[in-house]
Design a protein around this motif. Sequence first.
Motif, PDB file in Angstrom:
ATOM      1  N   HIS A 181       0.586  -1.457  -0.405  1.00  0.00           N
ATOM      2  CA  HIS A 181      -0.253  -0.042   0.224  1.00  0.00           C
ATOM      3  C   HIS A 181       0.837   1.902   0.246  1.00  0.00           C
ATOM      4  N   GLN A 182       0.928   2.170  -0.759  1.00  0.00           N
ATOM      5  CA  GLN A 182       0.963   2.971  -0.764  1.00  0.00           C
ATOM      6  C   GLN A 182       0.829   4.613  -0.704  1.00  0.00           C
ATOM      7  N   PRO A 183       0.256   4.872   0.570  1.00  0.00           N
ATOM      8  CA  PRO A 183      -0.626   5.851   0.927  1.00  0.00           C
ATOM      9  C   PRO A 183      -0.603   7.221   0.410  1.00  0.00           C
ATOM     10  N   PRO A 184      -1.661   7.835  -0.085  1.00  0.00           N
ATOM     11  CA  PRO A 184      -1.673   9.233  -1.176  1.00  0.00           C
ATOM     12  C   PRO A 184      -0.858  10.136  -0.259  1.00  0.00           C
ATOM     13  N   ALA A 185      -0.363  10.676  -0.653  1.00  0.00           N
ATOM     14  CA  ALA A 185       0.338  12.074  -1.014  1.00  0.00           C
ATOM     15  C   ALA A 185      -1.221  13.042  -0.698  1.00  0.00           C
ATOM     16  N   THR A 186       0.032  14.139   0.515  1.00  0.00           N
ATOM     17  CA  THR A 186      -1.957  14.837   0.806  1.00  0.00           C
ATOM     18  C   THR A 186      -1.450  16.582   0.737  1.00  0.00           C
ATOM     19  N   GLY A 187      -0.356  16.925   0.055  1.00  0.00           N
ATOM     20  CA  GLY A 187      -0.555  18.387   0.221  1.00  0.00           C
ATOM     21  C   GLY A 187      -1.230  19.314  -0.666  1.00  0.00           C
ATOM     22  N   CYS A 188      -1.219  18.133  -1.876  1.00  0.00           N
ATOM     23  CA  CYS A 188      -2.667  19.060  -2.988  1.00  0.00           C
ATOM     24  C   CYS A 188      -3.254  17.530  -3.041  1.00  0.00           C
ATOM     25  N   LEU A 189      -4.842  18.270  -3.656  1.00  0.00           N
ATOM     26  CA  LEU A 189      -5.393  17.524  -4.023  1.00  0.00           C
ATOM     27  C   LEU A 189      -4.731  17.165  -5.881  1.00  0.00           C
ATOM     28  N   ASN A 190      -4.546  15.765  -6.299  1.00  0.00           N
ATOM     29  CA  ASN A 190      -4.928  15.607  -7.516  1.00  0.00           C
ATOM     30  C   ASN A 190      -5.458  14.540  -7.856  1.00  0.00           C
ATOM     31  N   LEU A 191      -6.297  15.022  -8.503  1.00  0.00           N
ATOM     32  CA  LEU A 191      -7.365  14.068  -9.425  1.00  0.00           C
ATOM     33  C   LEU A 191      -7.823  13.568 -10.070  1.00  0.00           C
ATOM     34  N   VAL A 284     -12.925   0.453  -9.890  1.00  0.00           N
ATOM     35  CA  VAL A 284     -12.552  -0.491  -9.801  1.00  0.00           C
ATOM     36  C   VAL A 284     -11.292  -0.359  -9.231  1.00  0.00           C
ATOM     37  N   GLU A 285     -10.347   0.223 -10.259  1.00  0.00           N
ATOM     38  CA  GLU A 285      -9.055   0.038 -10.229  1.00  0.00           C
ATOM     39  C   GLU A 285      -8.661   0.450  -8.888  1.00  0.00           C
ATOM     40  N   PRO A 286      -8.307   2.289  -9.520  1.00  0.00           N
ATOM     41  CA  PRO A 286      -8.268   2.760  -7.933  1.00  0.00           C
ATOM     42  C   PRO A 286      -9.011   2.461  -6.992  1.00  0.00           C
ATOM     43  N   PHE A 287      -9.746   1.911  -6.239  1.00  0.00           N
ATOM     44  CA  PHE A 287     -10.077   1.196  -5.514  1.00  0.00           C
ATOM     45  C   PHE A 287      -9.084  -0.132  -4.912  1.00  0.00           C
ATOM     46  N   VAL A 288      -8.463  -0.770  -5.908  1.00  0.00           N
ATOM     47  CA  VAL A 288      -8.266  -1.837  -5.846  1.00  0.00           C
ATOM     48  C   VAL A 288      -6.553  -1.114  -4.958  1.00  0.00           C
ATOM     49  N   LEU A 289      -5.821  -0.346  -6.029  1.00  0.00           N
ATOM     50  CA  LEU A 289      -5.001  -0.056  -5.477  1.00  0.00           C
ATOM     51  C   LEU A 289      -4.330   1.592  -4.051  1.00  0.00           C
ATOM     52  N   GLY A 290      -6.121   1.754  -3.322  1.00  0.00           N
ATOM     53  CA  GLY A 290      -5.555   2.295  -2.319  1.00  0.00           C
ATOM     54  C   GLY A 290      -6.053   3.590  -2.219  1.00  0.00           C
ATOM     55  N   ARG A 291      -7.181   3.791  -3.469  1.00  0.00           N
ATOM     56  CA  ARG A 291      -7.142   5.733  -3.518  1.00  0.00           C
ATOM     57  C   ARG A 291      -8.840   5.749  -2.926  1.00  0.00           C
ATOM     58  N   ILE A 337     -10.161   6.623   4.100  1.00  0.00           N
ATOM     59  CA  ILE A 337     -10.740   5.919   2.465  1.00  0.00           C
ATOM     60  C   ILE A 337      -9.894   5.030   2.290  1.00  0.00           C
ATOM     61  N   ALA A 338      -8.186   5.525   1.677  1.00  0.00           N
ATOM     62  CA  ALA A 338      -7.805   4.880   0.993  1.00  0.00           C
ATOM     63  C   ALA A 338      -7.235   3.258   2.092  1.00  0.00           C
ATOM     64  N   LYS A 339      -7.215   3.209   3.573  1.00  0.00           N
ATOM     65  CA  LYS A 339      -6.471   2.321   3.860  1.00  0.00           C
ATOM     66  C   LYS A 339      -7.201   0.609   3.667  1.00  0.00           C
ATOM     67  N   ARG A 340      -8.802   1.480   4.238  1.00  0.00           N
ATOM     68  CA  ARG A 340     -10.002   0.585   3.497  1.00  0.00           C
ATOM     69  C   ARG A 340     -10.340   0.331   2.484  1.00  0.00           C
ATOM     70  N   ASN A 341     -10.175   0.849   1.476  1.00  0.00           N
ATOM     71  CA  ASN A 341      -9.768   0.236   0.280  1.00  0.00           C
ATOM     72  C   ASN A 341      -8.920  -0.312  -0.310  1.00  0.00           C
ATOM     73  N   PHE A 342      -8.099  -0.555   0.203  1.00  0.00           N
ATOM     74  CA  PHE A 342      -6.609  -1.101  -0.119  1.00  0.00           C
ATOM     75  C   PHE A 342      -7.328  -2.626   0.531  1.00  0.00           C
ATOM     76  N   ASP A 343      -8.254  -2.730   1.451  1.00  0.00           N
ATOM     77  CA  ASP A 343      -7.677  -3.781   2.830  1.00  0.00           C
ATOM     78  C   ASP A 343      -8.999  -4.614   1.859  1.00  0.00           C
ATOM     79  N   ARG A 344      -9.610  -3.791   1.298  1.00  0.00           N
ATOM     80  CA  ARG A 344     -10.357  -4.864   0.515  1.00  0.00           C
ATOM     81  C   ARG A 344     -10.401  -5.159  -0.931  1.00  0.00           C
ATOM     82  N   ARG A 345      -9.623  -5.315  -1.571  1.00  0.00           N
ATOM     83  CA  ARG A 345      -9.313  -5.346  -2.872  1.00  0.00           C
ATOM     84  C   ARG A 345      -9.160  -5.910  -3.162  1.00  0.00           C
TER      85      ARG A 345
END
Length: 366
Positions: A181-191, A284-291, A337-345
Amino acid sequence: MKRLLYFASDYKIGISALLTDQLLSIHRSGTYVVAVGSENEQEPGLISLLKKNNVRLNTVSRLDDHADFSRLVNSILEIVKKESIDVVHVQNNWQLAIAFAVKSKLLFRRRLEIVYTLHGFRHNSPIKSRIAQAVIGSALFMATDHVICMTEYLRKKFRLLSYKIALIPLGVKDDFFLQEHQPPATGCLNLIFPAQFRHGKNQDLIITAFSRYIHQSGDRLSTLTLPGNGPLLDEMKSLAKSLGIDKQVKFPGFMTKDEIKQLYLDCNAAIVASNSETFGQSIVEPFVLGRCVISTPVGIAPEIIKDGENGFIFNSEQQLVDIISNLKQNPEVLHSIAKRNFDRRDIFSWDSVTKQYNSSIIRTEP
């Protein structure tokens, strides 16, 4: 265990990357599977990959050209006889017609089941959708033994066939499960929203909502990336420029699956604004990657996203503006959210999907 003939190619595509992934997983599971496809392939190396993994592959010239029907029926009939096939899995209406003709030629000499995966039915056009539902529904009623629906949305659309329907999602490419799992960066939004630029995908809604957020917040660091090509691409570029945010909206064009995967890892939230999706790989692809996934209530989204807990569901431009603003003000939400999704991937790993497939389609016992 039943012996399966799997159509691994599709119209104007040839051997499909997605179908190759499923086919390899079925093969790994120990199911006796024989593949059939045209000489073309969606991307280089798919045919070699199947052969490298010792998948039995029969190439039928111009299988997906929608021509020379009798020759194709006879070619498939010979494979069915030679391999003692019990189940034929088709992906589109052309293949269904071929399989049904083969079944008819066999008469009562052999029991042959037909499985159809419902990939789509012109669901972005209300009028065409109703016509397609009626035509496809009639064909599935007469010609199939099993219908695979990928979402509850599809099952409800064809509820009169509920006695034939197995609810089985699509899987995500194995490469998406390789890293930690790679936690998302949170300095700014990258959508991000990778999709074809065409009516029904609604990139204009995302661009306008992002513009409103930028002008309200003064945020000049956050970005929106819109990979893909299509007839509306130039129009969307002009829209971003007219709103004064063209430096924060990126249009990288067509990208490979590996490139899209890296963009997902570089982003911290994915947005899906489609009017409709039969499934939703961009969900589902970003969900699986923990996003974090922000989506309209389409495809698989209502089944896997609980609004505010592991993603967000929106129905209007204003709701999307509010969600984007909230995420910028509360970056810790992106991490949880990222951690929850990654755990269910794992629900979208091909091996997990294939277990459901074998239980419902191939084996008589669970």
